[in-house]
Design an enzyme around this catalytic site. Structure first.
Site, PDB file in Angstrom:
ATOM      1  N   HIS A 204     -38.656  61.494  22.547  1.00  0.00           N
ATOM      2  CA  HIS A 204     -38.659  62.912  22.909  1.00  0.00           C
ATOM      3  C   HIS A 204     -37.728  63.263  24.066  1.00  0.00           C
ATOM      4  CE1 HIS A 204     -41.587  61.320  25.791  1.00  0.00           C
ATOM      5  NE2 HIS A 204     -41.369  62.390  26.527  1.00  0.00           N
TER       6      HIS A 204
HETATM    7  N1  UDP Z   1     -49.176  59.555  23.316  1.00  0.00           N
HETATM    8  C1  UDP Z   1     -50.109  60.106  22.441  1.00  0.00           C
HETATM    9  N2  UDP Z   1     -49.694  60.482  21.182  1.00  0.00           N
HETATM   10  C2  UDP Z   1     -48.414  60.336  20.758  1.00  0.00           C
HETATM   11  C3  UDP Z   1     -47.459  59.790  21.662  1.00  0.00           C
HETATM   12  C4  UDP Z   1     -47.874  59.429  22.935  1.00  0.00           C
HETATM   13  O1  UDP Z   1     -51.291  60.222  22.793  1.00  0.00           O
HETATM   14  O2  UDP Z   1     -48.109  60.699  19.616  1.00  0.00           O
HETATM   15  C5  UDP Z   1     -49.610  59.193  24.684  1.00  0.00           C
HETATM   16  C6  UDP Z   1     -49.295  57.788  25.121  1.00  0.00           C
HETATM   17  O3  UDP Z   1     -50.338  56.896  24.783  1.00  0.00           O
HETATM   18  C7  UDP Z   1     -49.180  57.942  26.620  1.00  0.00           C
HETATM   19  C8  UDP Z   1     -48.631  59.355  26.791  1.00  0.00           C
HETATM   20  O4  UDP Z   1     -48.900  60.030  25.570  1.00  0.00           O
HETATM   21  O5  UDP Z   1     -50.464  57.847  27.205  1.00  0.00           O
HETATM   22  C9  UDP Z   1     -47.157  59.371  27.080  1.00  0.00           C
HETATM   23  O6  UDP Z   1     -46.714  60.685  27.038  1.00  0.00           O
HETATM   24  P1  UDP Z   1     -45.227  61.099  26.633  1.00  0.00           P
HETATM   25  O7  UDP Z   1     -44.561  59.995  25.910  1.00  0.00           O
HETATM   26  O8  UDP Z   1     -45.332  62.428  25.963  1.00  0.00           O
HETATM   27  O9  UDP Z   1     -44.532  61.386  28.034  1.00  0.00           O
HETATM   28  P2  UDP Z   1     -43.828  60.464  29.133  1.00  0.00           P
HETATM   29  O10 UDP Z   1     -44.753  59.334  29.431  1.00  0.00           O
HETATM   30  O11 UDP Z   1     -42.518  60.039  28.596  1.00  0.00           O
HETATM   31  O12 UDP Z   1     -43.673  61.368  30.307  1.00  0.00           O
END
Ligand code: UDP
Length: 366
Positions: A204
């Protein structure tokens, strides 16, 4: 003492839950605010249900927009609430735009601002999250760091020793608290995959998904991998619009964004994870699952030095060859110190003893 905790977007809910629990256990009056930066049921509501997070006390309903529109809407909606509630402390988590916008409001209205996940640095100024991290830390009084590298970054930027607290990783608290329950969910049936025999993909970051040509290049690499092993890809709403115009390779199953419990069930039984997510790099380290990060850098280097993560960049050949190497050779499983499920507790202790008058002093060097 009244503490206001902010959550805004998917990666915030699992971070705020252990903090809210710890503050309530310490007997502090805790007010939960949702800015509404993520508002779809599968990017927000499902996390409240899955995590048992109580409904927010206040919902600002800011919705989507450009970086500036979102920051402006959050600040405009949050300032009157802070003025009305007059909290002693404000807790912000992570690195989304609402984190930064609320921290700015908190600092200007005179609350003690605490940042959970302070000190992470990718040193990549093209990432909006990096700007959010640096600004949030700069206006925060209490810097709650997940790892020694984050402490080191803060020290080298001139923050005072007494502002910095190495508390561990709240995301790991939530992962460990929910893993057994998640693994009991029948998530594999219906997807046509068996535990241990598929790869999991999440993408993403704007750099990877906004430009159709870039996303097509990554899809080419995923198609190569999918000839050998099925890939499951819960698609982030940001990625969906670009993907819709592109051909999807055989063996790559696109799903809607997964709820938290389904996602960690899928993650814990994956043979390999390919991602550009920050949180997923951390969770795979704790789960001992090989992770390939499709970026040129990471703000979470401890997942490489003390975990299962490799930063492979975005070159399709290296994505494919590193994936096959990892599948053949496996990875060393390690877990960073203090990623033990008790970070929330440590944060509760720090915040419960925070002195209201002990802030607003400059950093040592700045
Ligand atoms: N996650 C989720 N469903 C999904 C993808 C990710 O619940 O389809 C969870 C994942 O387990 C983690 C969090 O979302 O706890 C990570 O969020 P994201 O990847 O959106 O953001 P980032 O960590 O890159 O800021």
């Amino acid at each position: 003492m009244r503490v206001l905790c902010v959550a805004a977007a998917r990666p915030n809910f699992m971070k705020v839950k252990p903090v809210v629990d710890a503050l309530e256990a310490a007997g502090l009056e805790t007010v939960l605010v949702h800015t509404g930066q993520h508002y779809d049921a599968d990017m927000s509501e499902v996390f409240f249900d899955d995590l048992g997070l109580r409904p927010p006390d206040h919902h600002l309903g800011v919705g989507s927009g450009t970086q500036a529109e979102q920051a402006a809407r959050v600040m405009t909606a949050f300032e009157p609430l802070v003025n009305k509630l007059r909290p002693d402390q404000l807790v912000v988590v992570g690195d989304v735009t609402s984190t930064m916008a609320c921290a700015l409001v908190g600092a200007k209205t005179g609350c003690l601002v605490a940042h959970v996940e302070a000190g992470l640095r990718s040193r990549d100024w093209t990432m909006p999250e990096e700007i959010n991290r640096v600004v949030t830390d700069r206006v925060s009084d209490i810097l709650l760091a997940p790892s020694p590298d984050a402490v080191e970054n803060l020290r080298s930027e001139g923050y005072r020793v007494d502002q910095i607290h190495l508390v561990g990783n709240v995301m790991v608290d939530t992962l460990l608290a929910n893993l057994d329950r998640a693994r009991q969910r029948p998530v594999w049936s219906g997807l046509g995959v068996e535990p241990g025999s598929y790869g999991l993909v999440t993408l993403h970051r704007p750099d990877n998904v906004d430009d159709p040509q870039q996303l097509r290049t990554i899809l080419g690499a995923l198609g190569e991998i999918a000839r050998r092993m099925p890939l499951v890809f819960p698609v982030h709403p940001r990625t969906r619009s670009t993907l819709d115009g592109l051909g999807i390779p055989d063996g790559l199953s696109l799903l809607p964004p997964a709820g938290y419990l389904d996602f960690i069930a899928l993650e814990s039984a994956a043979a390999v994870v390919l991602t550009d997510s920050g949180g997923v790099q951390e969770e795979t380290t704790v789960l001992g699952v090989p992770c390939l990060t499709l970026r040129d850098n990471t703000e979470r280097p401890i997942t490489v030095t003390e975990g299962t993560n490799q930063v492979v960049g975005r070159n399709p050949d290296s994505i494919v060859s590193t994936t096959f190497k990892v599948l053949e050779e496996g990875v060393v499983k390690r877990r960073p110190a203090l990623w033990d499920g008790r970070a929330g507790e440590r944060i509760g202790e720090v915040l419960a003893r925070a002195e209201p008058g002990a802030h607003r002093r400059p950093t040592e060097q700045l």
